[in-house]
Every structure is written in C-alpha cells, then in structure tokens.
Design an enzyme around this catalytic site. Structure first.
Site, PDB file in Angstrom:
ATOM      1  N   HIS B  57       0.842  -1.192   0.000  1.00 43.57           N
ATOM      2  CA  HIS B  57       0.000   0.000   0.000  1.00 43.57           C
ATOM      3  C   HIS B  57       0.877   1.242   0.000  1.00 43.57           C
ATOM      4  CE1 HIS B  57       0.986  -0.551   4.215  1.00 43.57           C
ATOM      5  NE2 HIS B  57       0.512   0.652   4.506  1.00 43.57           N
ATOM      6  N   ASP B  61       5.887   4.754   4.858  1.00 48.44           N
ATOM      7  CA  ASP B  61       6.826   3.819   5.477  1.00 48.44           C
ATOM      8  C   ASP B  61       6.969   2.513   4.691  1.00 48.44           C
ATOM      9  OD1 ASP B  61       4.137   3.421   6.319  1.00 48.44           O
ATOM     10  OD2 ASP B  61       4.784   2.216   8.023  1.00 48.44           O
ATOM     11  N   HIS B  62       6.090   2.277   3.727  1.00 47.33           N
ATOM     12  CA  HIS B  62       6.171   1.057   2.917  1.00 47.33           C
ATOM     13  C   HIS B  62       6.711   1.307   1.509  1.00 47.33           C
ATOM     14  CE1 HIS B  62       3.915  -1.840   5.539  1.00 47.33           C
ATOM     15  NE2 HIS B  62       3.734  -0.692   6.167  1.00 47.33           N
ATOM     16  N   ASP B 205       0.143  -4.380   6.014  1.00 46.48           N
ATOM     17  CA  ASP B 205      -0.643  -3.811   7.118  1.00 46.48           C
ATOM     18  C   ASP B 205      -2.111  -4.168   6.944  1.00 46.48           C
ATOM     19  OD1 ASP B 205       1.775  -2.664   7.541  1.00 46.48           O
ATOM     20  OD2 ASP B 205       1.067  -0.592   7.616  1.00 46.48           O
ATOM     21  N   HIS B 265       6.117  -5.803  11.864  1.00 52.59           N
ATOM     22  CA  HIS B 265       5.506  -4.473  11.883  1.00 52.59           C
ATOM     23  C   HIS B 265       5.126  -4.078  13.309  1.00 52.59           C
ATOM     24  CE1 HIS B 265       2.791  -1.158  10.586  1.00 52.59           C
ATOM     25  NE2 HIS B 265       3.579  -1.114   9.549  1.00 52.59           N
TER      26      HIS B 265
END
Lengths: 300, 300
Positions: B57, B61-62, B205, B265
């Site tokens: 997504h 942070d990804h 996530d 995570h």
C-alpha cells in the site's frame, strides 16, 4: 554532525548526504538523502528540533529522505512550523508524494523555492544565504552565519570602575553607557570589539565555482564543507559530472579563508578517504574527511 | 530475509518494512520502506538480483525506499527489466518523483497496478497472487507460491527395473513413460506423488480479514508473515488503524494452516517483541518475531 557522507548510493559505512547543525538546542538540516531519519535516531537527535531544512538540489540521493522525515515528525506529534528551502520543483514534489501517500501534515510547512542571492533569518541570531553552484541540475550552496557577538568584557577593569558582574555589565555589553557612582562609563571602556559570529559554508554537489568568495560574501569562514567526490586523477570525470576533486575543494577553502576544510560526498570507489585528505592537504593546512556521525565544532 | 520490521517510524534497531525472498539466486522484494537499499547493502544482497517488487500500500513507510532503490539499480548499470506491482497511484508517484529528480531509468520498469484477484508468474516456477486486505488505504496482500514439484524418485526400485540415475529417470520424473529392455516403465512405478511447492503469505498492514483462506486460495501454507503491530490490550486501536494484534495474526495462521507464523511491523511501543510472541503462542505452536536481517526458510 554528518549524517551521510557517500555519493549517489549508500555503502556499508556511509549513508546518503545529510548534515545537521546544532545551535542552542535547535537543529538546521542540510540535504536529506534516504536514511537521514534513521541516522537522526542513531545520533539521538529529535526531528522535532529541526527548525529548517535546506536542500541543495533535487537529485534523489539528496532529497529522498525528506518525505519520510516529515511524516515521522507528524507521527511524533510535531505542531511547530517547518521551513524547507530548496530549488524550484521541491514544493511540487512534496505535494505529489504527500497526495499519493494520503498524508496531510498536521503542522505548517513553508516551502521556499530559492534562486540564489537570498538570505533568510532562520534562527535567533543565525542567517542562511544562498548561492548558485555548478552541478548537472539547478543547485545551491548555503552559507550559515551568526550575527556578530558582543565583545568580551574586561571583568577586572569593570570591577575597578565599581561595576560587578550583573545587569549593568550586561547593558554595557549591549553597547549602552551606564552611570556608576556619578561617573558615566562608556561601553568601549570595559567591552572589547564585537566578535564575528561563526560562519559555515556548505556547497553540496558542485564543480569548482568561479568567484566563490564574492558569492559567499565573506573574507573568511570557520568551516567549509565541500564536495570532494574524487581525487585529481578523475578531474575530468568530476567536472563533467558537476563534482569537485579534493584539490578543487582545497582551492575553494583557500579562497574563502576557511579555518577548516571538511571533505565529503565520497565516491564509493574510495574505501578510505585518505588519498582525498592527502591531496587536499597539499594546499590547505586543516583538512578532515567527513564520516557518518562525525561531530565537529562550527566555531573555530 | 527481513529488511525492516518496524511500524511507521524507524527505531534504533528496526528499519521500515521490507522483506526479500530469495529463490534460486533471484530476489523478490515485498514493500520498500525508506532505507531498504541500505539494508540490502548490509545484507550483501545486490539490487540487480531483484526481479520484481511488490508494494502492499502507498503509505510512506512502505514505499519511500522505492525511488532510491531504483536509482541505485541504475547507478549499478542495471539493464534488465524490473516489475513493480502495487496499488493504483504507484505509477504516477514514481513518474512524478523521477521527473522532479531528472531521472530517466536506463532499463524498462513495468509498473502493474493491482486490484486484487490477479496472479502473475514472476519467476520460473514461482507465482504471486494478490488479495485485498483491510487497511486505512487501498492495500493488498501477496501470496507467493511455487508450482508443484515432481515426486521423489525411488532410486532402489528404479535400479531393480534396470534404470540407473540419468536421463531416463529424468523423463520418468517429468511424467513420461520409458521403455527399458523391452519393458514399458510407467512413471508412477518409480516416482512418488508430486510435492507441493512452497507457499508464503505476506499480508502487509491489515486488520483481521474475513474469509482469508478463500482469498489466499490454499488450505495450507508454509509461512505466514502477518501484521502484529500491537498486543490485544490495544485491539480497538489496532483495528481502527487498520492493524492486527498478535492474537489476530495467530488466528489467521490457524485459518491458513500456516506451518510457521512470523510476526512483524511492531509498534515502537514494544522494546522487545516477547509479549507479542507470547500472545500469538496461545493459539499457534510455531511463532517467531521478525528481526531486521533475520533469515528464515520459505519451505517447511
């Protein structure tokens, strides 16, 4: 403190460009390569203390840490305004990236696109001026300078005139005459000449710059942090790619009357910066190679 | 190998999300938080070996490590095509960032915007299928699975039938009958049943997902890598923010028949992942907490 000292790609020991200046608890950040926020964590420096960020140019290795750093400031509940200075295009880039990642900053970000020649008061008593440098894309160097500081007080002489350390001495130091025991004491009787503030020049990526001294506007500086991507052996390559050799950096340091020359932005080709320092030392007496997390004084 | 195992912001010991899967010398990368390329350097893994990148997504942070990683591939003279899979918007984001930083990739980048339900052959014998997960923005999980492998050969039995290890046995293993000394040998006489290939599920996530087993399409998997941002104490907060508790992760592992559950995570609130592992262990026998640079087998 240097946060990253590599050129283009990170190596095992060097991250991408980032330089943080600490002044009375506040931080100014210069360049923000990917991983800058990680280095801040390592260094124990809070991103909330950063008042302003200065980007030299929009190459990925100098700017890809910026969106993440700003988002982490938000995660850490920043509410204070942030100032971001950089070349044209930086505002658009941040906006697009924030839009794509559904991020709305919970604090004001003032993005100031520079063109060279500006000066900004960025902290109490501290200014930053902008000068154009020579890279493959629009790029700027930054001069950080402090307002002149009041002269030193001759405490002994003041005592003889009946002035003990305290508010009266403070007034004198700020240039205000005071009357003590019926006698007017003028500031110059007990206070020395104003002392220059610190001055630091950060070039970012650049080939040698004509008329650097005039661009910087000072006859002497404390610290010059200069691109030294290669040794002179690769001079042609360096200049073509908008970079400097260590020798170029030393020439700039001499021109600027820099007390200390700090070389940075090393090509991954150099396992050790020793040849670069050695080359610059032929021209300038005080040369150090930046290392990630290296701390240096800004007032020499 | 886990490249980053923190949530939202990096900590001193955990970087931002990234997971790399190695299969016969090729790498597949899942998520690419800021600093992913630094971790690859640390791990001694070449970005040139990465054949495809899967982004769950578009939260910073990804994904903020993606532009820098791609630019470093270019610096390292990559010429091979690269595939990037991710949610809608990823193509635009990359394009804008590359434009702003004056970067033209010297190799083809195929950006595939996914919507859930697709499957792609990403390596010889390896497929990736996409399923929707429940986050605060459009997000996808990825199932990586290998084609079934041929059955094991009963070498002793083959010898008795006059077949020595060699090409004939290879033909039999690929399902082709061969004639030996005038006798037709059928594959099933010397070759066992086809063995399932490895299967790994990476959720990215997500809050708990209804009907996960159906979405993944397998009755059992080797490894489930699942969001475990919080312990159950913060269940409400976790679900509201589109995350899972360690207990949620364990339930998913049971539903998927996962041989190994890997939690990742982690909220920076946990100095040690012990409470998370301990919570998940109440429901699932094989649980480990991911650590940066932790290597695990994908075939169990």
């Amino acid at each position: 403190m240097f946060l990253g000292t590599s050129a283009a790609t990170p190596t095992r020991y060097r991250g991408l460009p980032g330089l943080v200046l600490k002044y009375r608890g506040s931080l100014l950040l210069f360049d923000c390569g990917e991983g800058t926020q990680h280095r801040l964590v390592e260094a124990g420096l809070s991103p909330l203390k950063i008042k302003a960020i200065f980007i030299t140019h929009l190459h990925g290795d100098h700017v890809f840490g910026l969106p993440g750093l700003i988002q982490s400031m938000a995660m850490n509940n920043r509410r204070e305004d942030l100032y971001v200075y950089g070349p044209r295009g930086i505002a658009d880039m941040l906006e697009t990236v924030f839009e794509a990642t559904k991020f709305t900053p919970p604090f004001n970000i003032h993005v100031v696109e520079v063109g060279g020649g500006e000066k900004f008061k960025v902290l109490d008593r501290v200014w930053v001026s902008v000068f154009p440098v020579r890279h493959t894309v629009e790029a700027y160097g930054y001069t950080v300078y402090e307002e002149p500081r009041p002269g030193k007080v001759d405490v002994e002489k003041a005592r003889k005139l009946g002035i003990e350390p305290g508010p009266l001495l403070g007034l004198l130091q700020r240039g205000i005459p005071v009357s003590v025991g019926g006698r007017l004491v003028r500031p110059e009787e007990v206070v020395g000449k104003p002392r220059p503030g610190f001055r630091l020049v950060y070039t970012g990526d650049t080939a040698p710059i004509d008329g650097l001294r005039k661009l910087v506007g000072f006859d002497s500086v404390d610290v010059l942090v200069h691109d030294a991507t290669f040794t002179s052996e690769y001079e042609l390559e360096a200049h073509e790619e908008g970079h400097s050799t260590a020798f170029d950096a030393a020439r700039a340091a001499v021109e600027l009357g820099a007390k200390l020359l700090v070389l940075t932005h090393f090509s991954a080709r150099y396992k050790s910066p020793e040849p670069l320092v050695s080359e610059a030392s032929r021209l300038h007496p005080n040369v150090v190679a930046a290392e990630d997390l290296l701390k240096l004084p800004i007032r020499l």
